[in-house]
Scaffold this motif. Structure first.
Motif, mmCIF file in Angstrom:
data_model
loop_
_atom_site.group_PDB
_atom_site.id
_atom_site.type_symbol
_atom_site.label_atom_id
_atom_site.label_comp_id
_atom_site.label_asym_id
_atom_site.label_seq_id
_atom_site.Cartn_x
_atom_site.Cartn_y
_atom_site.Cartn_z
ATOM 1 N N TYR A 171 0.837 -1.194 0.000
ATOM 2 C CA TYR A 171 0.000 0.000 0.000
ATOM 3 C C TYR A 171 0.876 1.250 0.000
ATOM 4 O O TYR A 171 0.652 2.195 -0.757
ATOM 5 C CB TYR A 171 -0.891 0.015 1.252
ATOM 6 C CG TYR A 171 -2.235 -0.617 1.046
ATOM 7 C CD1 TYR A 171 -3.068 -0.233 -0.009
ATOM 8 C CD2 TYR A 171 -2.683 -1.602 1.912
ATOM 9 C CE1 TYR A 171 -4.306 -0.828 -0.186
ATOM 10 C CE2 TYR A 171 -3.922 -2.197 1.739
ATOM 11 C CZ TYR A 171 -4.730 -1.798 0.692
ATOM 12 O OH TYR A 171 -5.939 -2.383 0.518
ATOM 13 N N ARG A 231 2.080 6.795 -6.797
ATOM 14 C CA ARG A 231 1.013 7.671 -7.303
ATOM 15 C C ARG A 231 1.299 9.130 -6.959
ATOM 16 O O ARG A 231 1.085 10.030 -7.777
ATOM 17 C CB ARG A 231 -0.336 7.236 -6.709
ATOM 18 C CG ARG A 231 -0.923 5.998 -7.358
ATOM 19 C CD ARG A 231 -2.375 5.819 -6.956
ATOM 20 N NE ARG A 231 -2.488 5.527 -5.531
ATOM 21 C CZ ARG A 231 -2.531 4.297 -5.043
ATOM 22 N NH1 ARG A 231 -2.457 3.250 -5.850
ATOM 23 N NH2 ARG A 231 -2.664 4.092 -3.751
ATOM 24 N N LYS A 264 -4.641 15.944 -1.396
ATOM 25 C CA LYS A 264 -5.573 14.945 -1.914
ATOM 26 C C LYS A 264 -4.982 13.542 -1.864
ATOM 27 O O LYS A 264 -5.654 12.582 -1.481
ATOM 28 C CB LYS A 264 -5.960 15.295 -3.352
ATOM 29 C CG LYS A 264 -6.910 16.488 -3.472
ATOM 30 C CD LYS A 264 -7.299 16.697 -4.917
ATOM 31 C CE LYS A 264 -8.303 17.847 -5.051
ATOM 32 N NZ LYS A 264 -8.689 18.081 -6.465
ATOM 33 N N THR A 265 -3.708 13.422 -2.266
ATOM 34 C CA THR A 265 -3.086 12.098 -2.273
ATOM 35 C C THR A 265 -2.945 11.539 -0.872
ATOM 36 O O THR A 265 -3.229 10.357 -0.624
ATOM 37 C CB THR A 265 -1.709 12.161 -2.955
ATOM 38 O OG1 THR A 265 -1.851 12.731 -4.265
ATOM 39 C CG2 THR A 265 -1.095 10.778 -3.066
ATOM 40 N N ASP A 319 1.118 4.119 -2.926
ATOM 41 C CA ASP A 319 0.779 5.509 -2.609
ATOM 42 C C ASP A 319 1.928 6.443 -2.960
ATOM 43 O O ASP A 319 1.719 7.534 -3.502
ATOM 44 C CB ASP A 319 0.434 5.641 -1.116
ATOM 45 C CG ASP A 319 -0.894 4.991 -0.778
ATOM 46 O OD1 ASP A 319 -1.719 4.852 -1.696
ATOM 47 O OD2 ASP A 319 -1.094 4.625 0.386
ATOM 48 N N ARG A 324 -9.442 2.125 6.034
ATOM 49 C CA ARG A 324 -10.237 0.977 5.590
ATOM 50 C C ARG A 324 -9.498 -0.325 5.867
ATOM 51 O O ARG A 324 -10.091 -1.304 6.332
ATOM 52 C CB ARG A 324 -10.557 1.099 4.099
ATOM 53 C CG ARG A 324 -11.613 2.153 3.765
ATOM 54 C CD ARG A 324 -12.120 1.972 2.343
ATOM 55 N NE ARG A 324 -11.057 2.130 1.371
ATOM 56 C CZ ARG A 324 -10.725 3.285 0.811
ATOM 57 N NH1 ARG A 324 -11.362 4.395 1.138
ATOM 58 N NH2 ARG A 324 -9.753 3.339 -0.086
ATOM 59 N N LEU A 348 -4.727 12.346 1.693
ATOM 60 C CA LEU A 348 -6.067 12.052 2.210
ATOM 61 C C LEU A 348 -6.548 10.690 1.698
ATOM 62 O O LEU A 348 -7.105 9.890 2.458
ATOM 63 C CB LEU A 348 -7.046 13.145 1.788
ATOM 64 C CG LEU A 348 -8.506 12.957 2.241
ATOM 65 C CD1 LEU A 348 -8.587 12.894 3.759
ATOM 66 C CD2 LEU A 348 -9.383 14.077 1.691
ATOM 67 N N ARG A 349 -6.341 10.411 0.417
ATOM 68 C CA ARG A 349 -6.736 9.112 -0.124
ATOM 69 C C ARG A 349 -5.949 7.980 0.534
ATOM 70 O O ARG A 349 -6.505 6.916 0.836
ATOM 71 C CB ARG A 349 -6.518 9.092 -1.640
ATOM 72 C CG ARG A 349 -7.596 9.814 -2.431
ATOM 73 C CD ARG A 349 -7.532 9.430 -3.899
ATOM 74 N NE ARG A 349 -6.295 9.898 -4.517
ATOM 75 C CZ ARG A 349 -6.146 11.055 -5.131
ATOM 76 N NH1 ARG A 349 -7.175 11.895 -5.220
ATOM 77 N NH2 ARG A 349 -4.992 11.393 -5.669
ATOM 78 N N ALA A 350 -4.650 8.227 0.752
ATOM 79 C CA ALA A 350 -3.832 7.200 1.421
ATOM 80 C C ALA A 350 -4.320 6.968 2.844
ATOM 81 O O ALA A 350 -4.373 5.827 3.327
ATOM 82 C CB ALA A 350 -2.360 7.621 1.424
ATOM 83 N N HIS A 351 -4.690 8.073 3.529
ATOM 84 C CA HIS A 351 -5.193 7.957 4.901
ATOM 85 C C HIS A 351 -6.513 7.188 4.924
ATOM 86 O O HIS A 351 -6.734 6.329 5.799
ATOM 87 C CB HIS A 351 -5.377 9.351 5.488
ATOM 88 C CG HIS A 351 -5.874 9.351 6.899
ATOM 89 N ND1 HIS A 351 -5.108 8.905 7.960
ATOM 90 C CD2 HIS A 351 -7.073 9.729 7.436
ATOM 91 C CE1 HIS A 351 -5.801 9.008 9.084
ATOM 92 N NE2 HIS A 351 -6.991 9.504 8.791
ATOM 93 N N GLU A 352 -7.398 7.470 3.988
ATOM 94 C CA GLU A 352 -8.680 6.757 3.923
ATOM 95 C C GLU A 352 -8.463 5.273 3.623
ATOM 96 O O GLU A 352 -9.124 4.408 4.208
ATOM 97 C CB GLU A 352 -9.570 7.395 2.866
ATOM 98 C CG GLU A 352 -10.074 8.791 3.245
ATOM 99 C CD GLU A 352 -10.827 9.457 2.109
ATOM 100 O OE1 GLU A 352 -10.745 8.944 0.972
ATOM 101 O OE2 GLU A 352 -11.487 10.487 2.358
ATOM 102 N N ALA A 353 -7.542 4.971 2.707
ATOM 103 C CA ALA A 353 -7.253 3.563 2.386
ATOM 104 C C ALA A 353 -6.667 2.853 3.597
ATOM 105 O O ALA A 353 -6.993 1.687 3.874
ATOM 106 C CB ALA A 353 -6.281 3.478 1.205
#
Length: 402
Positions: free
Chosen positions: A6, A13, A170-171, A10, A181, A173-178
């Motif tokens: 992961y 990306r 944004k990146t 990240d 999860r 934040l997406r990594a934190h959300e993933a």
């Protein structure tokens, strides 16, 4: 996909997004500097150089891989180009100096060590830029005309804010959300495994109690007192193991046993089950609050069962009084302990040992000590007997990597 994968995805990306966005924006800024703002010289040239070098860097990554080397090159390119633009757009007063903060953020997004290196480097660079400005070197010229300074400040600040929020924000934040999860899924799996493990301990306890009940029925159906005694001893051994699984089932910790409550419950059971109603015998515990692994607690429970049972049956004369002391001491070595079991009964001959005796209890004590990767020592006194079992509390599942 594991946590490391992961993290790598990240980072990849984030690097691609940063390179593509910053390359596009710097090319636009270079053109914007030349025509509307009439800024010539090093500043627009540096913007164009940054775009070209970044494209070469990302092409190199696609051919050769190696994310870390690509990130280092990108950081060095960004730092050198930013320094050049700052020096030729006002020095310490240049609005483009805020991009240095973005570079530090990019370093920390890649790895802690990169962030630390960039942070210290940027602090030193800012001090040097200030020193250069104070020295007023004649070869450094502000390429930004006076009438274009407000516009250059605006596009510099917008550039910095967009990189921080639109790219890194944004990146991350997406990594934190993933990550959240993934964490939630792992917690659900852990809860499911804990419930399953509790059910396993509960069923093992029930099965052992069933075995104990069968042994009890077998003893009742036998007219031979010797056989009854052997069956009763086996029943006590089964119960000593069942108690551990019951404690693991009802308590929060599924891998370790609170040793003092376990020994208290075990000795109370032995006192009630052994034929010592006419004996005024006390059992005193000198055990600190310590939790031991199940692989350690089960052999220790069997050792205590054998030693205490022998003391209750043979160590004290009828209608006599006595005391059994059970102690546990932590040694200096890691996870090293000494279990002591001592009574003040009649004792037995020093010549009698586990090698020449027919007593299963004595043989079990020595075999169980070896199972604990420890040693057993028996001390005989004028009155009483003492066992000292040195052992290590080691989780065998961790040792074997299971």
């Amino acid at each position: 996909m594991n946590k490391i994968q992961y993290k790598t995805d990240d980072q990849t990306r984030l690097m691609f997004r940063f390179v593509y966005v910053s390359t596009t924006l710097t090319a636009i800024l270079g053109v914007f500097c030349l025509y509307p703002l009439k800024i010539y010289g090093v500043v627009p040239f540096a913007f164009f150089v940054y775009s070209v070098l970044n494209l070469f860097n990302i092409s190199w990554f696609k051919k050769r891989g190696n994310l870390k080397a690509t990130a280092i090159r990108s950081g060095v390119i960004s730092l050198l180009v930013t320094i050049a633009i700052i020096l030729y757009s006002g020095g310490i007063a240049s609005p483009f100096i805020f991009i240095l903060g973005v570079i530090v953020l990019g370093g920390y997004a890649g790895a802690r060590i990169f962030g630390t290196i960039y942070l210290n480097a940027v602090i030193l660079i800012i001090v040097l830029i200030y020193a250069v400005g104070e020295a007023q070197f004649s070869f450094i010229i502000n390429d930004v005309p006076t009438e274009s300074k407000p516009h250059f400040s605006l596009i510099s600040l917008l550039f910095a804010v967009y990189l921080v929020g639109g790219v890194f924000g944004k990146t991350l934040l997406r990594a934190h959300e993933a990550l959240n999860r993934s964490k939630a899924e792992i917690e659900i799996r852990i809860m499911e495994k804990e419930l399953l493990l509790r059910e396993v301990h509960h069923r093992v306890k029930n099965n052992l109690q069933t075995v104990s009940s069968l042994l009890s029925l077998q003893a009742k159906n036998s007219a031979n007192d010797k056989i009854k005694e052997l069956i009763h001893s086996s029943q006590n051994r089964v119960i000593s193991m069942a108690m551990i699984h019951e404690m693991l089932y009802i308590r929060n910790n599924l891998s370790k046993i609170e040793f003092r409550p376990y020994v208290q419950e075990l000795t109370d059971y032995l006192m009630n089950s052994t034929d010592c109603k006419n004996k005024n015998i006390r059992i005193k515990l000198h055990i600190p609050e310590v939790a031991l692994c199940i692989d350690t607690a089960i052999p220790l429970g069997l050792v205590i069962n054998e030693a205490v049972t022998n003391s209750l049956k043979y160590g004290f004369i009828d209608n006599g009084t006595g005391q059994i002391d059970i102690s546990l001491k932590k040694e200096d070595a890691k996870n090293a302990y000494v279990l002591g079991i001592k009574d003040d009964g009649i004792g037995f001959s020093e010549e009698l040992n586990f090698k020449n005796t027919k007593s299963l209890g004595l043989k079990l004590i020595h075999n169980l000590a070896r199972q604990l990767r420890g040693s057993v020592k028996r001390n005989s006194f004028a009155k009483g007997t003492e066992y000292q079992i040195a052992f290590l509390d080691v989780d065998r599942h961790l040792v074997h990597g299971n």
